[in-house]
Design an enzyme around this catalytic site. Structure first.
Site, PDB file in Angstrom:
ATOM      1  N   TYR A 171     -94.502 -97.705  42.708  1.00  0.00           N
ATOM      2  CA  TYR A 171     -95.914 -98.056  42.566  1.00  0.00           C
ATOM      3  C   TYR A 171     -96.235 -98.508  41.139  1.00  0.00           C
ATOM      4  O   TYR A 171     -96.913 -99.516  40.932  1.00  0.00           O
ATOM      5  CB  TYR A 171     -96.748 -96.839  42.951  1.00  0.00           C
ATOM      6  N   LYS A 175     -97.593-102.196  40.062  1.00  0.00           N
ATOM      7  CA  LYS A 175     -98.901-102.338  39.410  1.00  0.00           C
ATOM      8  C   LYS A 175     -98.774-102.959  38.021  1.00  0.00           C
ATOM      9  O   LYS A 175     -99.685-103.682  37.577  1.00  0.00           O
ATOM     10  CB  LYS A 175     -99.598-100.982  39.346  1.00  0.00           C
TER      11      LYS A 175
END
Length: 302
Positions: A171, A175
């Site tokens: 993640y 991001k």
């Protein structure tokens, strides 16, 4: 409401719940016609269903607005292309793209499977790239036809992408990649009337409730700082014509606080004017670190 987005057509991905739902409702409240994209998947990205997106559309229509469901997978070529087509064919134009879709598969790096890495990077990073690609192609064609758009893109990064987050290597990497993509798109698309920015929100969603349950809990009384609706006013403004001149920027948004993030900037520097030996390079690096600002701790590490 001020009608800040009156006559505009906005797409919001991952808009069936959480932040995406809040953004879609807020855009509609300011006059935008909204394409509500959502696959209706579970927290880990499995399953599907149009139900959540349809509920948001129904809510917008009940409030006097206009909205339509798009149930395609925006991390595929056809899904992303049809997302833009849905806006143009339904409403005759397309002005604002809010990239928000995503899910989590958290593991420590030593336990993180390749499938879990690929799935999370796919939905977050590829799921930003493909809608942006087809939106950019549409707006470029408009500009070349003499109809220069007042177009806006709002991408969704995270504090995990800015500072890292323990147990979220997939993640965090995705991001962080979204920030790089935002900077490139802002530089490339400005000539066609497209402004591209990113937000790094902190709010209560299915993803954050699972990871930071105590922090995200709603208070019994008073201001609910973690409500996703707190982030949406900034998204609406960035997605409107009022944000003219603002591009290539990253904003943190949490509760009643908005912060402009300033990113990587050169710090202390040493220049020998010739090649360092390894020992010299190490000594120089330690000296520079002693002068440098100590970085913020990684999320999840105290």
């Amino acid at each position: 409401m001020s009608g800040l987005c009156s006559e505009r057509v906005a797409i919001v991905t991952g808009a069936g719940r959480g932040l995406g739902r809040a953004h879609a409702l807020a855009l509609a409240a300011e006059g935008a016609r909204v394409v509500v994209n959502d696959l209706g998947v579970g927290l880990d990205g499995t399953g599907s269903g149009r139900g959540p997106a349809q509920l948001v559309v129904d809510e917008i229509v009940a409030r006097g607005g206009q909205a339509v469901v798009h149930g395609g997978d925006i991390a595929t070529t056809e899904g992303a292309a049809s997302l833009i087509r849905t806006a143009v064919e339904t409403y005759g134009r397309f002005d604002t793209l809010v990239n928000n879709a995503g899910f989590l598969r958290d593991r420590m790096l030593v336990n993180l499977g390749e499938d879990d890495w690929d799935a999370v990077v796919r939905v977050h990073l590829k799921g930003h790239f493909l809608p942006l690609k087809y939106a950019a192609a549409h707006w470029r064609a408009e500009a070349k036809a003499g109809r220069v758009p007042v177009a806006r893109v709002v991408n969704t990064s995270s504090g995990a992408g800015l500072s890292g987050s323990v147990g979220q290597g997939n993640y965090s990497a995705a991001k962080a990649g979204i920030i790089g993509l935002t900077l490139v798109a802002a530089a490339e698309m400005g000539r066609y009337g497209v402004l591209v920015n990113a937000i790094a929100p902190t709010a209560r969603t299915r993803m954050t409730e699972a990871t930071f349950a105590e922090t995200m809990a709603a208070p019994g009384t008073g201001f609910d700082a973690m409500a996703p609706e707190n982030v949406s006013p900034l998204v609406v403004w960035l997605g409107s014509a009022a944000s003219a001149g603002v591009t290539g920027r990253v904003f943190e948004a949490e509760g009643g606080r908005i912060t402009v993030m300033e990113g990587w900037r050169p710090g202390p520097t040493a220049d020998k004017g010739a090649r360092w030996s390894p020992a010299e390079a190490g000594e120089a690096a330690l000296g520079l670190l002693a002068e440098a600002t100590v970085p913020e701790p990684v999320y999840g590490v105290q």
